[in-house]
Design a protein around this motif. Structure first.
Motif, PDB file in Angstrom:
ATOM      1  N   ASP A 341       0.886  -1.166   0.000  1.00  0.00           N
ATOM      2  CA  ASP A 341       0.000   0.000   0.000  1.00  0.00           C
ATOM      3  C   ASP A 341       0.926   1.219   0.000  1.00  0.00           C
ATOM      4  O   ASP A 341       1.891   1.262   0.774  1.00  0.00           O
ATOM      5  N   HIS A 343      -0.025   4.652   0.119  1.00  0.00           N
ATOM      6  CA  HIS A 343      -0.540   5.924   0.640  1.00  0.00           C
ATOM      7  C   HIS A 343      -1.287   5.637   1.932  1.00  0.00           C
ATOM      8  O   HIS A 343      -2.414   5.156   1.901  1.00  0.00           O
ATOM      9  N   THR A 344      -0.623   5.906   3.061  1.00  0.00           N
ATOM     10  CA  THR A 344      -1.240   5.640   4.372  1.00  0.00           C
ATOM     11  C   THR A 344      -0.791   6.703   5.381  1.00  0.00           C
ATOM     12  O   THR A 344       0.222   7.370   5.180  1.00  0.00           O
ATOM     13  N   GLU A 498      -3.163   7.789  -8.815  1.00  0.00           N
ATOM     14  CA  GLU A 498      -3.718   7.002  -7.709  1.00  0.00           C
ATOM     15  C   GLU A 498      -5.162   6.601  -7.982  1.00  0.00           C
ATOM     16  O   GLU A 498      -5.945   7.380  -8.531  1.00  0.00           O
ATOM     17  N   ASN A 500      -7.671   6.015  -5.436  1.00  0.00           N
ATOM     18  CA  ASN A 500      -7.890   6.154  -3.998  1.00  0.00           C
ATOM     19  C   ASN A 500      -9.123   5.349  -3.596  1.00  0.00           C
ATOM     20  O   ASN A 500     -10.180   5.481  -4.197  1.00  0.00           O
ATOM     21  N   ASP A 526      -4.402   2.641  -3.774  1.00  0.00           N
ATOM     22  CA  ASP A 526      -4.022   2.957  -2.395  1.00  0.00           C
ATOM     23  C   ASP A 526      -5.230   3.020  -1.477  1.00  0.00           C
ATOM     24  O   ASP A 526      -6.321   3.396  -1.904  1.00  0.00           O
ATOM     25  N   ASP A 528      -5.160   5.002   1.348  1.00  0.00           N
ATOM     26  CA  ASP A 528      -5.228   6.305   2.005  1.00  0.00           C
ATOM     27  C   ASP A 528      -5.711   6.110   3.456  1.00  0.00           C
ATOM     28  O   ASP A 528      -6.424   6.945   4.013  1.00  0.00           O
ATOM     29  N   ASN A 557       1.882  -1.071  -7.489  1.00  0.00           N
ATOM     30  CA  ASN A 557       2.017  -1.769  -6.207  1.00  0.00           C
ATOM     31  C   ASN A 557       1.634  -3.248  -6.280  1.00  0.00           C
ATOM     32  O   ASN A 557       1.433  -3.894  -5.264  1.00  0.00           O
TER      33      ASN A 557
END
Length: 576
Positions: A341, A343-344, A498, A500, A526, A528, A557
């Motif tokens: 992942d 985007h966190t 992305e 999202n 992602d 998020d 990813n």
DNA sequence: GCCGTTTTCGGCCCGACTGTTTTCAGTCG
């Protein structure tokens, strides 16, 4: 969708409605509806096509092509104007009321002069509908009820709301005696971003126990209709749920039928008709003998139509039938293909869980790598500083390889109105990856927004454009930009787009994905995540990516870490 | 109004449920 296509779609739909209301040839109205759908799904900007190219769109013939051209030339279409003059806009509004269709709407207008919802409600209270043929007390009640529903809800709910409800209902019904199979179908199975109603399908020899259990669910606020084969209920928050029960031997045909989309089903039924077959929810039949050919599994039904099994997210009549016939369906990216992942957040900014908890939850999902991308200083309320960010980097480095996961230290930058981002290049170079997103100035002009997004792509340290349009479904409109220009910039600079996974974002959406993929853009699916729970929402991002026909190769990813790291070193950064 | 490997004419996806009728039209998905 290009704005021109959207306008033409609306125009054709309006004309189809007006034709249905005025009566006459029902097939003519349907032809306009079909053309409206075709136009909405067409990849080229309609305003740039000539007559011949317009007519090449399936469902658009000479007459409709001429009208589209007329629309772009004069800004309006004469026959549509004439129809509008005959039928007030308020009459068309009437058919938005559930249980009220074009025929009743016309009768109300012709005999009682009713041309608005308010007038209709008044007429019911004055008991003026009683004199009309086909209108009884129950019809009046249904109309008033429909008006109430229309007023209190926009109708559709976010996918996670529908999914949680559907999974709960499926689990409950699956435990009913005699239930052979049970699942959700419809737009939910196709992973549409919002859901108008939930379709549940069950297989059983005797439907009665399932129907009873369904009517008695705690979520039921109202039973709309209930028969042997179908029951519809409405939940307390106004969501309609339909349960269909079919014999176990019809399972495949029923699942295919109730998964839709309607446009996809029309195509499959047309293929059946051409082969002298009839496809219904009960199976594929020989027209002449009436003999059942197949019905047990979806695979059998598609196979007998000369098609491979088509994944539900593709079933929108957006070219999947043609691709299937050519044997060129994409191998869609799946949730288990994701290796990480990118985007966190953590509680260092607006996340609610500490770094270690997020890492444990991510490791439990089986990820090979994981990026921490807390907010950058220009989102002032998050109080980020260079010192905090560098301190977090030390902790991340120390925790690397914990639970076998490789960690990437990143950040979510803010794209300012000019396209710049938070830190100077030297500081940015210290990150393993940077996501960059729009968090302000959502209402810039189209030209300014386009320039802003392209400049962000051109930044050598920006690897991923986060939630591109900034939309929040039901709350905030997407920014306006020339997205073709932005997609070209993504492809040219090696900036991923992305997808999202937040259910109220799902940004970029399926149509943008389809478009961007044509330019060779790569994507990052992602979560998020702002909490450990949010990590699982990535399933909605995957569903959206599947609707955009993405394969594992399109999604960075899913790649091994070495290939991903190479992508994260942009060509422009290597030269610098 | 669209469309064509049976067709340039004659079809067009098809079935469930409701309400108002008394054999069916309208609506929905």
């Amino acid at each position: 969708m290009p704005r021109a296509n959207e306008e033409v779609e609306a125009l054709l739909r309006e004309y189809a409605d007006l034709l249905a209301i005025t009566g006459g040839d029902a097939f003519k109205a349907r032809a306009y509806e079909k053309a409206a759908r075709a136009v909405a799904g067409h990849h080229d900007d309609l305003s740039k096509l000539d007559l011949k190219q317009l007519r090449a769109i399936p469902g658009v013939g000479r007459s409709i092509a001429d009208k589209i051209a007329e629309y772009f030339e004069r800004g309006s279409v004469a026959v549509v104007e004439e129809a509008r003059a005959r039928i007030p806009a308020g009459v068309r509004e009437l058919i938005e009321i559930p249980t009220l269709g074009p025929k009743k709407a016309m009768l109300l207008y012709r005999d009682l002069g009713i041309s608005s919802i308010e007038q209709l409600v008044d007429a019911i209270h004055d008991e003026r509908l009683r004199e009309l043929k086909g209108f009884g007390p129950k019809t009046e009640e249904n109309i008033l009820h429909g008006v109430e529903l229309l007023r209190q809800s926009g109708g559709r709910v976010l996918i996670d709301v529908a999914m949680e409800l559907a999974e709960e209902i499926v689990a409950r019904l699956s435990s009913v005696d005699g239930c052979v199979r049970c699942t959700y179908a419809g737009s939910l199975r196709r992973f549409r971003e919002t859901i108008g109603d939930v379709d549940i399908l069950a297989a059983a020899a005797d439907s009665a126990p399932l129907m009873a259990a369904f009517r008695e669910l705690a979520v039921v606020a109202e039973v709309i209709a209930s028969g042997e084969k179908k029951t519809s209920i409405r939940t307390g928050r106004g969501l309609q749920v339909d349960l269909r029960v079919v014999p176990p031997e019809s399972w495949g045909a029923a699942l295919q039928y109730f998964t839709g989309s309607q446009a996809h089903n029309i195509r499959t039924r047309e293929i059946a008709v051409r082969a002298k077959l009839k496809l219904s929810e009960y199976g594929l039949f020989d027209v002449e003998t009436g003999e059942l050919i197949v019905s047990r599994t979806e695979e059998e039904v598609y196979q007998r139509l000369g098609l491979p099994w088509i994944p539900p997210p593709l079933r929108e009549d957006r070219g999947e039938i043609e691709a299937a016939l050519r044997g060129e369906l994409p191998e869609l990216v799946r949730e288990q293909d994701l290796r990480g992942d990118l985007h966190t957040h953590t509680d260092l900014t607006d996340g609610i869980a500490p770094l270690e908890e997020m890492l444990d939850a991510a490791a439990a999902r089986g990820y090979a790598y994981y990026a921490i991308t807390d907010h950058a200083p220009n989102l002032f309320m998050q109080r980020m500083s260079d010192e905090k960010m560098l301190a977090q980097r030390e902790r991340v480095r120390a925790l690397d390889r914990r639970s076998g996961m490789r960690l990437l230290h990143g950040t979510e930058l803010n794209i300012d109105p000019d396209g710049g981002v938070d830190w100077p290049a030297q500081f940015l170079a210290g990150f393993d990856l940077c996501v960059a997103s729009v968090h302000s100035a959502f209402t810039q002009s189209r030209a300014d927004t386009t320039r802003r997004l392209v400049r962000a792509c051109e930044n050598p340290h920006v690897n991923i454009l986060g939630h591109l349009t900034g939309r929040q479904i039901g709350h905030r409109a997407p920014v306006d930009a020339d997205f073709d220009e932005v997609f070209r910039a993504c492809a040219r600079t090696g900036t991923a787009l992305e997808v999202n996974s937040f259910p109220d974002r799902l940004d970029v959406r399926d149509e943008h994905i389809l478009h961007a993929k044509r330019y060779g853009v790569k994507f990052a699916i992602d979560s998020d995540a702002h909490s450990t729970r949010d990590l699982a929402q990535i399933r909605y991002g995957v569903g959206t990516a599947q609707r955009g026909w993405l394969t594992p190769d399109d999604v960075i990813n899913t790649w091994p870490l070495t290939r991903l790291k190479k992508f994260l070193r942009k060509p422009s950064a290597r030269d610098a």
